[in-house]
Write an enzyme that holds these catalytic residues in place. Structure first.
Site, mmCIF file in Angstrom:
data_model
loop_
_atom_site.group_PDB
_atom_site.id
_atom_site.type_symbol
_atom_site.label_atom_id
_atom_site.label_comp_id
_atom_site.label_asym_id
_atom_site.label_seq_id
_atom_site.Cartn_x
_atom_site.Cartn_y
_atom_site.Cartn_z
ATOM 1 N N GLU A 52 0.824 -1.209 0.000
ATOM 2 C CA GLU A 52 0.000 0.000 0.000
ATOM 3 C C GLU A 52 0.861 1.263 0.000
ATOM 4 O OE1 GLU A 52 -2.014 -2.851 2.995
ATOM 5 O OE2 GLU A 52 -0.069 -2.641 1.997
ATOM 6 N N ALA A 156 12.088 -37.024 -8.354
ATOM 7 C CA ALA A 156 12.139 -37.449 -9.753
ATOM 8 C C ALA A 156 12.206 -38.965 -9.764
ATOM 9 C CB ALA A 156 13.362 -36.854 -10.446
ATOM 10 N N ARG A 212 21.967 -22.570 -7.313
ATOM 11 C CA ARG A 212 23.044 -22.045 -8.148
ATOM 12 C C ARG A 212 22.644 -21.835 -9.612
ATOM 13 N NH1 ARG A 212 23.485 -27.094 -6.617
ATOM 14 N NH2 ARG A 212 23.794 -28.778 -8.128
ATOM 15 N N GLU A 288 13.068 -32.843 -0.493
ATOM 16 C CA GLU A 288 13.618 -33.425 -1.721
ATOM 17 C C GLU A 288 14.132 -34.856 -1.540
ATOM 18 O OE1 GLU A 288 15.956 -31.356 -4.437
ATOM 19 O OE2 GLU A 288 14.891 -29.467 -4.272
#
Length: 346
Positions: A52, A156, A212, A288
């Site tokens: 704002e 994965a 990275r 992960e």
């Protein structure tokens, strides 16, 4: 006036702050006069001006504010923190109309900003595109309402459903996905406050757990190392990236930027870790791996969304990927990789 149109613009602006506003929420603001946007802004970083304030400051002719409508995706704050209350600034400029996406769940605000504006005589509308506003700040709302971080599972798997092959020749990751998918993961890391892995993942892959390959903040590394198996030679104990080791080893060997956090392992480990992260003020964590760590949170039903890559490699043997049931919200491809996005059933 098309309230939805201008609130949608607030949401677009707010997304610019993803990954940089913690512990604050993502907020966008737009100021409209005579059906034209005359000012806009978003919250860019904790400790800096709120949305704002940036929107009001961007208005060239301040005399128009007393005849304008200000849109904000989250309730204007009403307390003094690192910055003054935004509700007071709106009142100071005599902005007569305020359209709010949703109420702030933070107990320091929680309706007080809206009440203050209404008491000042402002016409306040609440709940404009509320579902989208809640989704935008799902990390912030989960943290304040459920007293835990927003938890993202990511892994994965091979085309035949394995996380890793039976035999690894070297102590480094076996890439299942392509370079573009891996870069996307690094982008995700800049958006979350922390990243968590288990001991076996560190010992097998020696990951850096940083971003990275994408410009942005590195997440806080959280490593489960129950018995202190991870030596100082591993990447997670190197560099300046803040790292917390969850362990039960009392004489844990610590190095710069690595801090041990003693925990009692066994039952309800996922709940204990979630509570610890909440106490540390960590609003979001991306988990992960590996299999044991992922399974610990899945079995505790402590997760909010899952991001699962499927490559085209065939392992035939190895570590099987977790089994997860949830609502499929997106399915897409990145070259030859498939990406599946799930949300936990409420």
């Amino acid at each position: 006036m098309n309230h939805e149109k201008y609130m949608q613009r607030c949401l677009e602006l707010a997304k610019n702050g993803l990954g940089t506003t913690y512990p604050n929420p993502l907020v966008g603001s737009v100021i409209v006069f005579d059906n034209k946007i005359i000012g806009e802004g978003w919250h860019q970083k904790a400790g800096e001006s709120h949305a704002e304030v940036n929107a009001i400051n961007s208005v060239k002719d301040k005399s128009l504010l007393s005849k304008s409508t200000i849109y904000v995706s989250l309730e204007p704050c009403s307390h003094f923190g690192k910055t003054p209350p935004c509700s007071d600034l709106i009142i100071h400029h005599k902005i007569p109309n305020v359209v709010v996406g949703t109420v702030d769940p933070n107990e320091k605000v929680a309706g007080k900003g809206i009440e203050k504006l209404r008491q000042s005589g402002a016409n306040v509308i609440v709940g404009m595109l509320e579902k989208q506003c809640l989704e935008l700040n799902r990390r912030f709302f989960t943290f304040h309402n459920q007293k835990r971080p927003y938890i993202i599972l990511k892994w994965a798997e091979s085309a035949d459903g394995f996380l890793s092959p039976q035999i690894k020749k070297e102590q480094k990751p076996v890439w299942i996905t392509n370079a573009y998918s891996r870069q996307l993961v690094h982008k995700w890391r800049t958006e979350e406050q922390a990243i968590l892995v288990g001991t076996n993942t560190v010992l097998a892959d020696n990951p850096q757990l940083n971003s990275r390959d994408w410009k942005g903040n590195n997440p806080i590394r959280i490593v489960i190392d129950r018995t202190g198996k991870i030596s100082n030679n591993y990447e997670v104990k190197k560099g300046k990236q803040p790292t917390i080791f969850i362990t039960e080893k009392e004489n844990f060997v610590s190095v710069e930027n690595c801090k041990p956090e003693t925990s009692i392992f066994g039952n309800q480990l996922a709940e204990k870790i979630s509570h610890f992260l909440f106490q540390k003020g960590i609003q979001s964590v991306i988990i992960e791996g590996g299999l044991q760590t992922l399974q610990t949170f899945i079995e505790a039903n402590l997760w909010d969304e899952a991001r699962i890559f499927k490559g085209n490699l065939l392992f035939q043997q190895g570590t099987k990927a977790p089994t997860l049931t949830g609502e499929t919200v997106k399915r897409t491809t990145i070259l030859n990789d498939e990406l599946l996005m799930l949300k936990r059933y409420d």
